[in-house]
Design an enzyme around this catalytic site. Sequence first.
Site, PDB file in Angstrom:
ATOM      1  N   CYS A 121       0.954  -1.197   0.154  1.00  0.00           N
ATOM      2  CA  CYS A 121      -0.314   0.182   0.004  1.00  0.00           C
ATOM      3  C   CYS A 121       0.798   1.242  -0.049  1.00  0.00           C
ATOM      4  O   CYS A 121       1.907   1.083   0.659  1.00  0.00           O
ATOM      5  CB  CYS A 121      -0.987   0.025   1.177  1.00  0.00           C
ATOM      6  SG  CYS A 121      -1.586   1.517   1.624  1.00  0.00           S
ATOM      7  N   ASP A 208     -19.147  10.550  -0.209  1.00  0.00           N
ATOM      8  CA  ASP A 208     -18.140  10.655   0.541  1.00  0.00           C
ATOM      9  C   ASP A 208     -16.498  10.065   0.322  1.00  0.00           C
ATOM     10  O   ASP A 208     -15.515  10.700   0.620  1.00  0.00           O
ATOM     11  CB  ASP A 208     -18.373  10.166   2.276  1.00  0.00           C
ATOM     12  CG  ASP A 208     -19.476  10.775   2.556  1.00  0.00           C
ATOM     13  OD1 ASP A 208     -19.655  11.822   2.936  1.00  0.00           O
ATOM     14  OD2 ASP A 208     -20.597   9.831   2.803  1.00  0.00           O
ATOM     15  N   HIS A 218      -1.312  10.959 -11.040  1.00  0.00           N
ATOM     16  CA  HIS A 218      -2.707  10.922 -11.172  1.00  0.00           C
ATOM     17  C   HIS A 218      -3.475  12.211 -10.426  1.00  0.00           C
ATOM     18  O   HIS A 218      -4.811  12.130 -10.016  1.00  0.00           O
ATOM     19  CB  HIS A 218      -3.582   9.601 -10.872  1.00  0.00           C
ATOM     20  CG  HIS A 218      -3.289   9.154  -9.721  1.00  0.00           C
ATOM     21  ND1 HIS A 218      -2.392   8.434  -9.306  1.00  0.00           N
ATOM     22  CD2 HIS A 218      -4.185   9.266  -8.676  1.00  0.00           C
ATOM     23  CE1 HIS A 218      -2.238   8.070  -8.067  1.00  0.00           C
ATOM     24  NE2 HIS A 218      -3.561   8.538  -7.596  1.00  0.00           N
ATOM     25  N   ASP A 227       3.337   3.620  -9.348  1.00  0.00           N
ATOM     26  CA  ASP A 227       4.824   3.274 -10.120  1.00  0.00           C
ATOM     27  C   ASP A 227       5.239   2.060 -10.783  1.00  0.00           C
ATOM     28  O   ASP A 227       6.026   1.420 -10.769  1.00  0.00           O
ATOM     29  CB  ASP A 227       5.862   3.467  -8.810  1.00  0.00           C
ATOM     30  CG  ASP A 227       5.348   2.667  -7.772  1.00  0.00           C
ATOM     31  OD1 ASP A 227       4.515   1.888  -7.729  1.00  0.00           O
ATOM     32  OD2 ASP A 227       5.997   2.758  -6.583  1.00  0.00           O
ATOM     33  N   GLY A 228       3.911   1.462 -11.497  1.00  0.00           N
ATOM     34  CA  GLY A 228       3.975   0.629 -12.300  1.00  0.00           C
ATOM     35  C   GLY A 228       3.661  -0.787 -11.634  1.00  0.00           C
ATOM     36  O   GLY A 228       3.273  -0.767 -10.262  1.00  0.00           O
ATOM     37  N   HIS A 235      -3.756   3.107  -2.975  1.00  0.00           N
ATOM     38  CA  HIS A 235      -3.643   4.007  -1.477  1.00  0.00           C
ATOM     39  C   HIS A 235      -4.979   4.654  -1.437  1.00  0.00           C
ATOM     40  O   HIS A 235      -5.793   4.733  -2.091  1.00  0.00           O
ATOM     41  CB  HIS A 235      -2.387   5.123  -1.857  1.00  0.00           C
ATOM     42  CG  HIS A 235      -2.760   5.970  -2.769  1.00  0.00           C
ATOM     43  ND1 HIS A 235      -1.667   6.626  -3.749  1.00  0.00           N
ATOM     44  CD2 HIS A 235      -3.850   6.692  -3.266  1.00  0.00           C
ATOM     45  CE1 HIS A 235      -2.330   7.217  -4.612  1.00  0.00           C
ATOM     46  NE2 HIS A 235      -3.631   7.487  -4.360  1.00  0.00           N
ATOM     47  N   HIS A 245      -7.750   4.716  -4.136  1.00  0.00           N
ATOM     48  CA  HIS A 245      -7.139   4.303  -5.665  1.00  0.00           C
ATOM     49  C   HIS A 245      -6.502   3.310  -5.922  1.00  0.00           C
ATOM     50  O   HIS A 245      -5.623   2.941  -5.073  1.00  0.00           O
ATOM     51  CB  HIS A 245      -6.449   5.655  -6.271  1.00  0.00           C
ATOM     52  CG  HIS A 245      -6.928   6.886  -6.311  1.00  0.00           C
ATOM     53  ND1 HIS A 245      -6.301   8.113  -6.001  1.00  0.00           N
ATOM     54  CD2 HIS A 245      -8.334   7.327  -6.063  1.00  0.00           C
ATOM     55  CE1 HIS A 245      -7.304   9.319  -6.126  1.00  0.00           C
ATOM     56  NE2 HIS A 245      -8.466   8.596  -6.071  1.00  0.00           N
ATOM     57  N   ASP A 247      -3.818   1.085  -8.402  1.00  0.00           N
ATOM     58  CA  ASP A 247      -3.137   1.271  -9.485  1.00  0.00           C
ATOM     59  C   ASP A 247      -3.425   0.335 -10.844  1.00  0.00           C
ATOM     60  O   ASP A 247      -3.347  -0.650 -10.993  1.00  0.00           O
ATOM     61  CB  ASP A 247      -1.485   0.776  -9.030  1.00  0.00           C
ATOM     62  CG  ASP A 247      -0.446   1.136 -10.232  1.00  0.00           C
ATOM     63  OD1 ASP A 247      -0.937   1.645 -11.339  1.00  0.00           O
ATOM     64  OD2 ASP A 247       0.581   1.034  -9.784  1.00  0.00           O
ATOM     65  N   HIS A 269      -8.410  -3.530   2.958  1.00  0.00           N
ATOM     66  CA  HIS A 269      -7.362  -2.747   3.606  1.00  0.00           C
ATOM     67  C   HIS A 269      -7.381  -1.145   3.499  1.00  0.00           C
ATOM     68  O   HIS A 269      -7.322  -0.678   4.401  1.00  0.00           O
ATOM     69  CB  HIS A 269      -5.842  -3.200   2.721  1.00  0.00           C
ATOM     70  CG  HIS A 269      -4.735  -2.237   3.369  1.00  0.00           C
ATOM     71  ND1 HIS A 269      -3.815  -2.999   4.215  1.00  0.00           N
ATOM     72  CD2 HIS A 269      -4.177  -1.278   2.818  1.00  0.00           C
ATOM     73  CE1 HIS A 269      -3.033  -2.073   4.575  1.00  0.00           C
ATOM     74  NE2 HIS A 269      -3.176  -1.100   3.697  1.00  0.00           N
ATOM     75  N   GLU A 270      -7.626  -0.686   2.184  1.00  0.00           N
ATOM     76  CA  GLU A 270      -8.012   0.733   1.788  1.00  0.00           C
ATOM     77  C   GLU A 270      -9.003   1.460   2.568  1.00  0.00           C
ATOM     78  O   GLU A 270      -8.979   2.655   3.127  1.00  0.00           O
ATOM     79  CB  GLU A 270      -7.950   1.103   0.566  1.00  0.00           C
ATOM     80  CG  GLU A 270      -6.487   0.462  -0.232  1.00  0.00           C
ATOM     81  CD  GLU A 270      -5.319   1.105  -0.042  1.00  0.00           C
ATOM     82  OE1 GLU A 270      -5.368   2.110   0.760  1.00  0.00           O
ATOM     83  OE2 GLU A 270      -4.256   0.326  -0.110  1.00  0.00           O
ATOM     84  N   HIS A 273      -7.904   2.675   6.082  1.00  0.00           N
ATOM     85  CA  HIS A 273      -7.359   4.003   6.074  1.00  0.00           C
ATOM     86  C   HIS A 273      -8.555   4.961   5.963  1.00  0.00           C
ATOM     87  O   HIS A 273      -8.167   6.098   6.584  1.00  0.00           O
ATOM     88  CB  HIS A 273      -6.234   4.144   4.829  1.00  0.00           C
ATOM     89  CG  HIS A 273      -5.100   3.329   5.000  1.00  0.00           C
ATOM     90  ND1 HIS A 273      -4.411   3.152   6.090  1.00  0.00           N
ATOM     91  CD2 HIS A 273      -4.687   2.629   3.965  1.00  0.00           C
ATOM     92  CE1 HIS A 273      -3.221   2.511   5.872  1.00  0.00           C
ATOM     93  NE2 HIS A 273      -3.247   2.035   4.685  1.00  0.00           N
ATOM     94  N   HIS A 279      -0.960   1.434   9.444  1.00  0.00           N
ATOM     95  CA  HIS A 279      -0.780   0.130   9.094  1.00  0.00           C
ATOM     96  C   HIS A 279      -0.328  -0.671  10.408  1.00  0.00           C
ATOM     97  O   HIS A 279       0.056  -0.039  11.469  1.00  0.00           O
ATOM     98  CB  HIS A 279       0.696   0.137   8.182  1.00  0.00           C
ATOM     99  CG  HIS A 279       0.538   0.368   6.889  1.00  0.00           C
ATOM    100  ND1 HIS A 279       1.151   1.117   6.110  1.00  0.00           N
ATOM    101  CD2 HIS A 279      -0.744   0.199   6.108  1.00  0.00           C
ATOM    102  CE1 HIS A 279       0.491   1.163   4.802  1.00  0.00           C
ATOM    103  NE2 HIS A 279      -0.274   0.757   4.865  1.00  0.00           N
TER     104      HIS A 279
END
Length: 316
Positions: A121, A208, A218, A227-228, A235, A245, A247, A269-270, A273, A279
């Site tokens: 992440c 929200d 982005h 980063d590919g 994240h 978002h 990737d 997981h996201e 956050h 974490h």
Amino acid sequence: MTNPKAAALSPFQIVSLLSIFILAIFPNPILSTKSSKGFEFLKNLEGCHKGQTVKGLHELKLYLKKFGYAADVDNHTEYEHSDKFDDILEEEIKTYQLNYHLKATGNLDAETVKQMTAPRCGFPDIVNRKTPMGSGNKKESSLHTVSHFTFIPGNPRWRRSKSHLTYRFSSTVPVIDVNTLRAVCSSAFARWAEVTHFTFSEAVHQADIVIGFHRGDHGDGIRNSFDGRGNTIAHAFPPEDGRFHYDADDKWSTHPGSDAFDLESVALHEIGHLLGLGHSTERNAVMFSSIQPGSIKRQLYANDIRGVRTLYGLRP
């Protein structure tokens, strides 16, 4: 002499030539986006230790900065561009090793490189130098229990009046059809609803939380650029920002294989956050920072549940 009829171009040919000319000057941003360098460079640095000067160490310093381990130094620019392995870098690596329960040698040993190159992440492990993952939670520590969850500095959370949160989908790169993504996220939100006071529902326009697939830089700032494939896979931002978002360069699936990430596991997981959790140092927890292709974590771990309920003052 040139035959004027032979030289004449049809309207279709003119449009095609103009398209080629325009693309040459203004490339398609999706096709031409160049991803940031991934984590593979770290493998070339394995074995480095204090006192050495090795080409590429400045990239390691940027990696540590991205995930919150940067020390407070007088001249950041000079330090970050240097390939010297000094006392500062050694301490940053030790902090990283402690957070991941690795032997705190300060050297870039094999186990440390293995953890650093794991897909993860993009949310930092330490925010504003205040929340090391391995520090635990003071409230839990006072009860003589071991806590592996963390909160984001300042304990950001959704205000009491926002117990019902809405979400919508908006991507700049088409990757997964919206019906599949809708089902995946609905299931992930349901897991968090079961253990909190929150309810969640999809909205059409204003929401929200906004979920989508994006590539490279982005609009979230250079430190949050993707980063590919196989590096930073997703994240999200703390309350009440609401951005989540994926990737688009990574391979995603609802039935992940050896080369694809599980959509629902990462969503779970996201969302943590989005609700205010940092974490966890517990590798089995949903809120652990990294996940391998093919791995599935679709159920909240006890540590995840204890963390979110502690954050919102809910009974254990």
